[in-house]
Design a protein around this motif. Structure first.
Motif, PDB file in Angstrom:
ATOM      1  N   THR A 117       0.857  -1.335   0.030  1.00  0.00           N
ATOM      2  CA  THR A 117      -0.020  -0.093   0.026  1.00  0.00           C
ATOM      3  C   THR A 117       0.790   1.425   0.127  1.00  0.00           C
ATOM      4  N   SER A 118       2.327   0.999   0.192  1.00  0.00           N
ATOM      5  CA  SER A 118       3.085   2.155   0.270  1.00  0.00           C
ATOM      6  C   SER A 118       3.211   2.968  -0.988  1.00  0.00           C
ATOM      7  N   PHE A 119       2.989   2.308  -2.333  1.00  0.00           N
ATOM      8  CA  PHE A 119       3.136   3.072  -3.698  1.00  0.00           C
ATOM      9  C   PHE A 119       1.837   3.002  -4.169  1.00  0.00           C
ATOM     10  N   SER A 120       1.077   4.088  -4.002  1.00  0.00           N
ATOM     11  CA  SER A 120      -0.188   4.331  -4.621  1.00  0.00           C
ATOM     12  C   SER A 120      -0.093   5.140  -5.574  1.00  0.00           C
ATOM     13  N   LYS A 121      -0.924   5.066  -6.660  1.00  0.00           N
ATOM     14  CA  LYS A 121      -0.843   6.037  -7.892  1.00  0.00           C
ATOM     15  C   LYS A 121      -1.627   7.182  -7.382  1.00  0.00           C
ATOM     16  N   LYS A 122      -2.653   7.137  -6.647  1.00  0.00           N
ATOM     17  CA  LYS A 122      -3.378   8.219  -6.184  1.00  0.00           C
ATOM     18  C   LYS A 122      -2.893   9.058  -4.745  1.00  0.00           C
ATOM     19  N   SER A 123      -1.609   8.935  -4.725  1.00  0.00           N
ATOM     20  CA  SER A 123      -0.951   9.335  -3.318  1.00  0.00           C
ATOM     21  C   SER A 123      -0.956  10.968  -3.596  1.00  0.00           C
ATOM     22  N   GLY A 124      -1.118  11.555  -4.683  1.00  0.00           N
ATOM     23  CA  GLY A 124      -1.147  12.950  -4.428  1.00  0.00           C
ATOM     24  C   GLY A 124      -1.321  13.405  -5.894  1.00  0.00           C
ATOM     25  N   LYS A 125      -2.027  14.735  -6.094  1.00  0.00           N
ATOM     26  CA  LYS A 125      -2.232  15.203  -7.316  1.00  0.00           C
ATOM     27  C   LYS A 125      -0.991  16.089  -7.810  1.00  0.00           C
ATOM     28  N   TYR A 126      -0.597  16.366  -8.986  1.00  0.00           N
ATOM     29  CA  TYR A 126       0.638  17.194  -9.482  1.00  0.00           C
ATOM     30  C   TYR A 126       0.084  18.832  -9.150  1.00  0.00           C
ATOM     31  N   SER A 127       0.806  19.513  -8.756  1.00  0.00           N
ATOM     32  CA  SER A 127       1.028  20.954  -8.417  1.00  0.00           C
ATOM     33  C   SER A 127       1.921  21.757  -8.925  1.00  0.00           C
ATOM     34  N   SER A 128       2.045  22.630  -9.677  1.00  0.00           N
ATOM     35  CA  SER A 128       3.028  23.165 -10.047  1.00  0.00           C
ATOM     36  C   SER A 128       3.404  24.644  -9.270  1.00  0.00           C
ATOM     37  N   TYR A 129       2.309  24.898  -8.243  1.00  0.00           N
ATOM     38  CA  TYR A 129       2.505  26.057  -7.487  1.00  0.00           C
ATOM     39  C   TYR A 129       3.948  26.027  -6.510  1.00  0.00           C
ATOM     40  N   ARG A 130       4.577  26.989  -6.613  1.00  0.00           N
ATOM     41  CA  ARG A 130       5.937  27.223  -5.797  1.00  0.00           C
ATOM     42  C   ARG A 130       5.805  28.145  -4.819  1.00  0.00           C
ATOM     43  N   GLY A 131       4.778  28.854  -4.548  1.00  0.00           N
ATOM     44  CA  GLY A 131       4.718  30.039  -3.750  1.00  0.00           C
ATOM     45  C   GLY A 131       4.986  31.353  -4.848  1.00  0.00           C
ATOM     46  N   THR A 132       5.222  32.193  -3.971  1.00  0.00           N
ATOM     47  CA  THR A 132       5.637  33.665  -4.616  1.00  0.00           C
ATOM     48  C   THR A 132       6.961  33.546  -5.305  1.00  0.00           C
ATOM     49  N   VAL A 133       6.907  33.567  -6.562  1.00  0.00           N
ATOM     50  CA  VAL A 133       8.272  33.506  -7.287  1.00  0.00           C
ATOM     51  C   VAL A 133       8.446  34.809  -7.982  1.00  0.00           C
TER      52      VAL A 133
END
Length: 153
Positions: A117-133
């Motif tokens: 169960t440690s390798f799940s495809k739905k572990s997190g969605k991709y987010s390109s947000y890097r804060g204030t750049v």
């Protein structure tokens, strides 16, 4: 049968174990446990369960498990390698002398309930947000840039 409370109690036991609809094997075990209280013919008629299927499963219960050594070897390997799936377990089992196919190993892993169960495809969605750049420009023309003012957006 006059009193069907036994049926509801047994199905509650099965659903408490996490099974939504009991399999034929589980149903046969329930029928076997109720045989001392009710005649077999009545139980089978109430559940609309085939008699031949019930007797088939009774024979299966008495039969020894042919894969017992293999299951024990898989459990021992999983004790040392918790994150190994079937692909990484296959060569280890071949080294131990067990030459089995992929689908049989997958079936045994499912039966033993030792899926990784440690390798799940739905572990997190991709987010390109890097804060204030970068650098925020000064407000030289005095625009009202407060988001709360633009509530209709």
């Amino acid at each position: 049968m006059r009193n069907r409370d036994w049926l509801f109690k047994r199905t509650q036991e099965v659903t408490a174990a996490g099974v939504s609809t009991p399999s034929q094997e589980v149903t046969s075990r329930i029928i076997h446990s109720l045989r001392e209280f009710y005649p077999l013919k009545e139980i089978l008629a109430t559940l609309s369960f085939p008699k031949s299927t019930y007797h088939y499963w009774q024979q299966q219960f008495e039969r020894p498990n042919p894969d017992e050594k293999l299951e024990q070897a898989i459990l021992n390997l999983r004790h040392f390698h918790k994150d190994f799936g079937y692909r990484r377990l296959m060569p280890l089992l071949k080294k131990l002398g067990y030459n089995i196919g992929k689908t049989k190993l997958q079936r045994l892993i499912r039966k033993l309930d030792i899926r990784v169960t440690s390798f799940s495809k739905k572990s997190g969605k991709y987010s390109s947000y890097r804060g204030t750049v970068g650098k925020v420009a000064p407000n030289r023309i005095n625009r009202r840039l407060d988001r709360r003012l633009h509530w209709h957006w």
